[in-house]
Scaffold this motif. Structure first.
Motif, PDB file in Angstrom:
ATOM      1  N   ASP A  78      12.611   9.744  -3.040  1.00  0.00           N
ATOM      2  CA  ASP A  78      12.450   8.775  -4.123  1.00  0.00           C
ATOM      3  C   ASP A  78      12.016   7.428  -3.544  1.00  0.00           C
ATOM      4  O   ASP A  78      11.965   7.243  -2.328  1.00  0.00           O
ATOM      5  CB  ASP A  78      13.741   8.637  -4.945  1.00  0.00           C
ATOM      6  N   TRP A  79      11.720   6.513  -4.472  1.00  0.00           N
ATOM      7  CA  TRP A  79      11.178   5.205  -4.056  1.00  0.00           C
ATOM      8  C   TRP A  79      12.161   4.395  -3.222  1.00  0.00           C
ATOM      9  O   TRP A  79      11.780   3.752  -2.243  1.00  0.00           O
ATOM     10  CB  TRP A  79      10.731   4.417  -5.291  1.00  0.00           C
ATOM     11  N   ASP A 131       0.807  -1.218   0.000  1.00  0.00           N
ATOM     12  CA  ASP A 131       0.000   0.000   0.000  1.00  0.00           C
ATOM     13  C   ASP A 131       0.839   1.266   0.000  1.00  0.00           C
ATOM     14  O   ASP A 131       0.290   2.378  -0.035  1.00  0.00           O
ATOM     15  CB  ASP A 131      -0.895   0.016   1.243  1.00  0.00           C
ATOM     16  N   LEU A 132       2.170   1.122   0.018  1.00  0.00           N
ATOM     17  CA  LEU A 132       3.039   2.283   0.164  1.00  0.00           C
ATOM     18  C   LEU A 132       2.945   3.231  -1.024  1.00  0.00           C
ATOM     19  O   LEU A 132       2.821   4.449  -0.859  1.00  0.00           O
ATOM     20  CB  LEU A 132       4.492   1.819   0.368  1.00  0.00           C
ATOM     21  N   GLU A 133       2.981   2.680  -2.215  1.00  0.00           N
ATOM     22  CA  GLU A 133       2.975   3.541  -3.408  1.00  0.00           C
ATOM     23  C   GLU A 133       1.695   4.364  -3.473  1.00  0.00           C
ATOM     24  O   GLU A 133       1.716   5.568  -3.760  1.00  0.00           O
ATOM     25  CB  GLU A 133       3.140   2.688  -4.661  1.00  0.00           C
ATOM     26  N   GLU A 134       0.569   3.729  -3.194  1.00  0.00           N
ATOM     27  CA  GLU A 134      -0.713   4.436  -3.223  1.00  0.00           C
ATOM     28  C   GLU A 134      -0.766   5.521  -2.158  1.00  0.00           C
ATOM     29  O   GLU A 134      -1.315   6.621  -2.369  1.00  0.00           O
ATOM     30  CB  GLU A 134      -1.841   3.436  -3.012  1.00  0.00           C
ATOM     31  N   ALA A 135      -0.183   5.240  -0.976  1.00  0.00           N
ATOM     32  CA  ALA A 135      -0.169   6.219   0.101  1.00  0.00           C
ATOM     33  C   ALA A 135       0.641   7.455  -0.280  1.00  0.00           C
ATOM     34  O   ALA A 135       0.250   8.591   0.024  1.00  0.00           O
ATOM     35  CB  ALA A 135       0.408   5.576   1.367  1.00  0.00           C
ATOM     36  N   ILE A 136       1.768   7.231  -0.964  1.00  0.00           N
ATOM     37  CA  ILE A 136       2.600   8.356  -1.383  1.00  0.00           C
ATOM     38  C   ILE A 136       1.824   9.244  -2.359  1.00  0.00           C
ATOM     39  O   ILE A 136       1.854  10.483  -2.278  1.00  0.00           O
ATOM     40  CB  ILE A 136       3.904   7.850  -2.018  1.00  0.00           C
ATOM     41  N   GLU A 137       1.101   8.606  -3.227  1.00  0.00           N
ATOM     42  CA  GLU A 137       0.303   9.358  -4.200  1.00  0.00           C
ATOM     43  C   GLU A 137      -0.795  10.147  -3.499  1.00  0.00           C
ATOM     44  O   GLU A 137      -1.093  11.294  -3.833  1.00  0.00           O
ATOM     45  CB  GLU A 137      -0.292   8.396  -5.225  1.00  0.00           C
ATOM     46  N   TYR A 138      -1.404   9.534  -2.428  1.00  0.00           N
ATOM     47  CA  TYR A 138      -2.507  10.174  -1.705  1.00  0.00           C
ATOM     48  C   TYR A 138      -2.064  11.465  -1.019  1.00  0.00           C
ATOM     49  O   TYR A 138      -2.806  12.457  -0.998  1.00  0.00           O
ATOM     50  CB  TYR A 138      -3.070   9.207  -0.664  1.00  0.00           C
ATOM     51  N   ARG A 143       2.796  13.897   4.172  1.00  0.00           N
ATOM     52  CA  ARG A 143       3.472  14.918   3.359  1.00  0.00           C
ATOM     53  C   ARG A 143       4.552  15.568   4.225  1.00  0.00           C
ATOM     54  O   ARG A 143       4.369  15.766   5.428  1.00  0.00           O
ATOM     55  CB  ARG A 143       2.444  15.967   2.923  1.00  0.00           C
ATOM     56  N   TYR A 144       5.694  15.879   3.589  1.00  0.00           N
ATOM     57  CA  TYR A 144       6.797  16.520   4.305  1.00  0.00           C
ATOM     58  C   TYR A 144       6.640  18.034   4.221  1.00  0.00           C
ATOM     59  O   TYR A 144       6.473  18.600   3.135  1.00  0.00           O
ATOM     60  CB  TYR A 144       8.143  16.105   3.712  1.00  0.00           C
ATOM     61  N   TYR A 145       6.687  18.665   5.401  1.00  0.00           N
ATOM     62  CA  TYR A 145       6.566  20.118   5.473  1.00  0.00           C
ATOM     63  C   TYR A 145       7.925  20.702   5.856  1.00  0.00           C
ATOM     64  O   TYR A 145       8.440  20.430   6.942  1.00  0.00           O
ATOM     65  CB  TYR A 145       5.524  20.517   6.522  1.00  0.00           C
ATOM     66  N   PRO A 146       8.520  21.490   4.966  1.00  0.00           N
ATOM     67  CA  PRO A 146       9.813  22.087   5.299  1.00  0.00           C
ATOM     68  C   PRO A 146       9.667  23.121   6.407  1.00  0.00           C
ATOM     69  O   PRO A 146       8.610  23.740   6.576  1.00  0.00           O
ATOM     70  CB  PRO A 146      10.258  22.729   3.978  1.00  0.00           C
ATOM     71  N   GLY A 173       0.221  13.448  -1.997  1.00  0.00           N
ATOM     72  CA  GLY A 173       0.663  14.468  -2.929  1.00  0.00           C
ATOM     73  C   GLY A 173       2.056  14.260  -3.456  1.00  0.00           C
ATOM     74  O   GLY A 173       2.635  15.170  -4.049  1.00  0.00           O
ATOM     75  N   GLY A 174       2.604  13.066  -3.257  1.00  0.00           N
ATOM     76  CA  GLY A 174       3.928  12.767  -3.795  1.00  0.00           C
ATOM     77  C   GLY A 174       5.052  13.264  -2.905  1.00  0.00           C
ATOM     78  O   GLY A 174       4.841  13.753  -1.792  1.00  0.00           O
ATOM     79  N   TYR A 175       6.245  13.093  -3.408  1.00  0.00           N
ATOM     80  CA  TYR A 175       7.440  13.460  -2.645  1.00  0.00           C
ATOM     81  C   TYR A 175       7.547  14.976  -2.507  1.00  0.00           C
ATOM     82  O   TYR A 175       7.042  15.708  -3.365  1.00  0.00           O
ATOM     83  CB  TYR A 175       8.686  12.888  -3.338  1.00  0.00           C
ATOM     84  N   PRO A 176       8.257  15.458  -1.460  1.00  0.00           N
ATOM     85  CA  PRO A 176       8.895  14.716  -0.368  1.00  0.00           C
ATOM     86  C   PRO A 176       7.869  14.273   0.683  1.00  0.00           C
ATOM     87  O   PRO A 176       6.848  14.922   0.865  1.00  0.00           O
ATOM     88  CB  PRO A 176       9.885  15.714   0.216  1.00  0.00           C
ATOM     89  N   ILE A 177       8.198  13.190   1.359  1.00  0.00           N
ATOM     90  CA  ILE A 177       7.289  12.619   2.341  1.00  0.00           C
ATOM     91  C   ILE A 177       8.029  12.286   3.630  1.00  0.00           C
ATOM     92  O   ILE A 177       9.263  12.336   3.700  1.00  0.00           O
ATOM     93  CB  ILE A 177       6.613  11.334   1.819  1.00  0.00           C
TER      94      ILE A 177
END
Length: 900
Positions: free
Chosen positions: A277-278, A245-252, A299-302, A254-258
């Motif tokens: 990256d993957w 489920d990791l790939e789908e979660a990353i897409e949910y 999602r990663y927040y700077p 909003g993508g990288y950075p995470i």
């Protein structure tokens, strides 16, 4: 040299009232007993070579180097061991300075006393000091490797015992405010305060911390959902349980950075941020999976990482947490910079210091690679090289105080969020580019809400102002200076301790409060027995003080407990000293009655300055304790004309006096009569003068604690010298044709006190079943025999089942020697077995006689009496006049007819 015994003291003690943590080592110097240090070839040089830092010890000359001057001139080895043990602890980082060395009555055997911070380390340092000094005596040196190992071992013991910086901060604040604390026996619990006023903490969780709030805070995803529903800014994310489920979660999200982290981790374990990256995501998933089954993808927040500490609904500190890093100097490799940084004395292992040493893991190498660096890289001067992505102090990070910079809206938000979660102490992790601006303006987010947050970054930030966050916790637990204590009344003396303790507890019960008390018979709370046995030491006191239902503690405090461990509390509100007489001499290096008085004076000295030392004015050794205590003094006396008491009262003091047949409280120019002695059952119709003295002491102790005269009177009139209330203390039984009396008299002073009552028994023959504990001195047994011959018409001499190391029959022989010295024609016999002796006395008792049994086992004696058939207890013999005998010093002070 040979160590005979090592004891650990944990409260006010024989050696010091103020220093509660002491090790007492009994040391036999053996062949060094008569050899001072200046007569041991090479000893001074070997000692200085091993421990040059001893130069800092002043000792009696009062100047730097004073101790080494003493060693050079010649001092005994016990004194040297004391200083070496203290210095070993100092070298290991434990700052101690108090020590004493005294020779005992046995030549060559010394008591060496040293202060400690950690018990195990203190005991270790005592043993190591002996080993070090013996090595120098034997070989002229102590190997450097062994000394280094000693220091390492001591540091390990100190580190292993550490409660952690957060707990230590709270404890130090408690100590500053005079709040006592106790480490409980399970789950790292700390008790602050005593009895019903106690509070408990575990790290920074308190007894007020709600379990629902803790459970919610530990579930990071649930926390995020409930905060999002309330409108608080939180990272967008989801929870997965499977790698698929990791790939789908990353897409949910909003993508990288995470960010990938375990759902229930702490201290930054298993967290990876700024994943781009993957391959990084896959590795981060595996790392988080080691901590938790459920994985959070966000999602990663700077921005910069901030910890906002909220206590009791208020923001009390804010710190920016900086990830572990090194700063280039243009010369050193990153590996060298890390090693140099870890040499900082402020960095330690785990949480045992202000900062934690930097250790690298998989994410560290990835982060270096992202910066285009390796451990062999030499960064330019001033260049910051980050070694951890997360900013936790536990992974080598540092902290900058930002308390004065946080925006008021962010303060409001933090306080609101903590109330939503339901915690009394919480740490919010906030990521923002600028904490001085509202989060909504800079896209800042609340990443986590933590229960049991660490205080280290606020108490000792790397930069900025330290914040007293522990003070906020204490203010919450004890608002408006609410008391953390309960009244403690401590009772000691050679005789009468148990009776006075029980009577005082009974008087205090008239106030309606829950009383916890300890005696030689057991530990009691309210009306119930907690534990039977001789419970007059610090362990039993702790049972009372740790109980959350107890409102008042009345503690019998015996010599043995004070010697072995100190008293079981820091300070009392009232310290009662009844008397000092020869007993247990020659045991525990207390060889004289003066030493015994000094030992018992601990109870008078360990009293708050606004408390009271209740002292027997008729015992000059006890009365002299007024000069040693810083507390107020209150005297009790059997002599209404006592000059000491008269002057004391004229100067505004308070006293309890036996006058004109009454027990009275005297203060200033007024006298408040409590009750006639003959109406107080404990005094046996006024015949037992020593019981009157005990009643005076208990009444006075209660009075100075604001117990009313009416309550004291009610307590005195309803307390009886009975099996149920004072087993083994003047228990009188009517067996029809004769009476039997059971009392635990076992030393000369108590025999004299008992004799004053028995001699007033004029209705028939007086038969005594006598003996004494086997560990007493020979002369004590002879004295018991002499006193018995003066008290009884017929004597049966028995021995205890436990002879305490004496050969069977030797104690009885000494007693009979004493009998014949006083009265060669006295009728007596030896029946060593106590049961046989008691039965024989009861069998032979003629009509109207009194059989007095002084047993080893009170319960057995009472049982044997009750087997005789119908038995009633008589607690107040009738008499037309009352003879009052002051037995505190074993002599008659006055004879007073009771008033009509």
């Amino acid at each position: 040299m040979r160590i005979l015994k090592i004891q650990t003291l944990r409260g006010p003690n024989y050696w010091s009232i103020r220093r509660h943590k002491l090790i007492v080592m009994r040391l036999d110097l053996e062949n060094l007993a008569e050899t001072p240090s200046n007569q041991i070839p090479g000893f001074y040089e070997g000692l200085v070579e091993a421990l040059p830092s001893l130069e800092g010890h002043y000792c009696s000359p009062g100047c730097r180097g004073g101790f080494l001057m003493r060693v050079k001139e010649g001092t005994m080895m016990g004194h040297i061991v004391e200083h070496v043990a203290l210095e070993l602890q100092e070298l290991a980082g434990m700052h101690v300075g108090f020590g004493r060395t005294r020779e005992t009555a046995t030549p060559g055997i010394f008591q060496v006393v040293i202060e400690y911070l950690n018990e195990e380390a203190g005991r270790y340092s005592a043993r190591a000091a002996v080993r070090l000094c013996q090595s120098i005596v034997d070989r002229g040196r102590y190997p450097k490797a062994e000394l280094e190992q000693d220091i390492l071992d001591l540091q390990d013991l100190w580190r292993e015992s550490s409660l952690g910086p957060s707990t230590e901060a709270i404890i130090k604040e408690a100590e500053k405010r005079g709040i006592p604390w106790t480490q409980l026996s399970a789950r790292f619990l700390i008790q602050l305060g005593y009895g019903v006023n106690q509070k408990r903490i575990q790290a920074t969780m308190t007894g007020n911390t709600g379990i629902l709030g803790v459970e919610l805070a530990c579930d990071k995803e649930a926390t995020k959902r409930i905060l999002a529903a309330s409108g608080a800014p939180v990272p967008k994310g989801t929870v997965i349980n499977f790698f698929d489920d990791l790939e789908e979660a990353i897409e949910y999200v909003g993508g990288y950075p995470i960010v990938i982290k375990p759902s229930d981790g702490n201290h930054g374990r298993g967290i990876t941020i700024d994943i781009r990256d993957w391959d990084e995501a896959e590795a981060a998933y595996e790392s988080a999976r080691l901590i938790s089954r459920s994985i959070i993808v966000e999602r990663y927040y700077p921005g910069r990482d901030h910890r906002v500490l909220v206590v009791d609904g208020k923001v009390v500190a804010v710190a920016e947490r900086v990830p572990a890093h090194v700063v280039g100097d243009g010369r050193s490799t990153i590996a060298q910079l890390i090693e140099e940084t870890n040499q900082d004395p402020n960095r330690g292992e785990g949480h045992d210091n202000i900062l934690t040493k930097i250790e690298l893991d998989r994410s560290s190498y990835q982060l270096l690679e992202r910066q285009g660096l390796t451990l062999k890289s030499v960064p330019p001067k001033g260049t910051i090289c980050y070694l951890r992505a997360t900013a936790n102090l536990s992974t080598g990070g540092s902290a900058i105080d930002r308390t004065d910079e946080i925006h008021p809206e962010n303060v409001w938000l933090a306080q609101r969020v903590v109330k939503i979660i339901g915690l009394d102490v919480a740490g919010l992790d906030i990521v923002t580019t600028d904490i001085s601006r509202p989060l909504r303006e800079v896209d800042g987010v609340i990443v986590e809400v933590n229960a049991a947050p660490g205080f280290r970054m606020h108490v000792a930030p790397s930069q900025g102002i330290p914040r007293n966050v522990a003070g906020a916790v204490i203010d919450m637990l004890f608002p408006h200076e609410q008391s953390s204590r309960i009244p403690i009344l401590s009772i000691t003396g050679t005789n009468g301790k148990t009776t006075t303790t029980r009577l005082l507890a009974h008087i205090y019960k008239q106030t309606g409060k829950v009383i916890g008390y300890t005696t030689t018979d057991g530990t009691y709370i309210g009306e119930y027995l907690v534990e039977s046995g001789d419970n007059t030491g610090p362990q039993s006191a702790h049972v009372i003080l740790e109980d959350p239902t107890v409102e008042v503690a009345v503690l019998e405090t015996a010599r043995g407990g004070i010697l072995r461990s100190g008293v079981g509390f820091d300070m009392a509100n009232v310290g009662v000293v009844l008397n000092v007489a020869a007993d247990h001499l020659g045991i525990g290096d207390i060889d004289t009655i003066e030493q015994l008085a000094n030992l018992k004076s601990v109870v008078a000295e360990a009293v708050f300055p606004d408390g009271y030392a209740v002292l027997n004015a008729d015992d000059h050794r006890v009365a002299a304790m007024a000069q040693k205590t810083k507390a107020n003094v209150a005297y009790f006396t059997m002599n209404p004309d006592a000059e000491l008491v008269r002057q004391h009262v004229q100067q505004g003091g308070v006293a309890a006096v036996y006058e004109n047949g009454y027990l009275s409280i005297v203060k200033g120019d007024w006298t408040h009569r409590i009750e006639r002695a003959e109406n107080i059952p404990l005094t046996m119709g006024g015949r037992a003068g020593f019981m009157i003295a005990n009643a005076l002491a208990a009444s006075l102790a209660a009075f100075v604690q604001d117990v009313t005269i009416e309550q004291i009177r009610a307590g005195l009139k309803t307390f009886r010298a009975s099996v149920s209330q004072t087993p083994g203390r003047m228990n009188l039984f009517n067996l029809g044709k004769y009476h039997a009396l059971v009392d635990y008299a076992h030393n000369p002073a108590s025999y004299e006190a008992l004799g004053s009552f028995v001699r007033n028994w004029t209705t028939g023959e007086r038969i005594g079943v006598v003996g004494g504990p086997g560990d007493r001195r020979d002369e004590d047994f002879v004295t018991l025999g002499k006193l018995s011959a003066e008290i009884f018409d017929y004597i049966i001499v028995k021995e205890d089942d436990d002879t305490r190391g004496r050969s069977r029959g030797s104690a009885a022989e000494l007693i009979t020697n004493g009998i014949t010295q006083v009265n060669p024609n006295c009728r007596y016999e030896s029946v060593l077995d106590e049961t046989t002796a008691i039965n024989q006395a009861l069998d032979m008792a003629p009509d109207n006689s009194l059989v007095v049994i002084l047993p080893e086992s009170v319960n057995r004696a009472i049982k044997l009496i009750k087997l005789r058939g119908l038995v009633t207890e008589e607690v107040q013999p009738q008499s037309t006049s009352t003879t009052i005998v002051d037995t505190q010093n074993g002599m008659t002070s006055s004879v007073i007819k009771t008033l009509p």
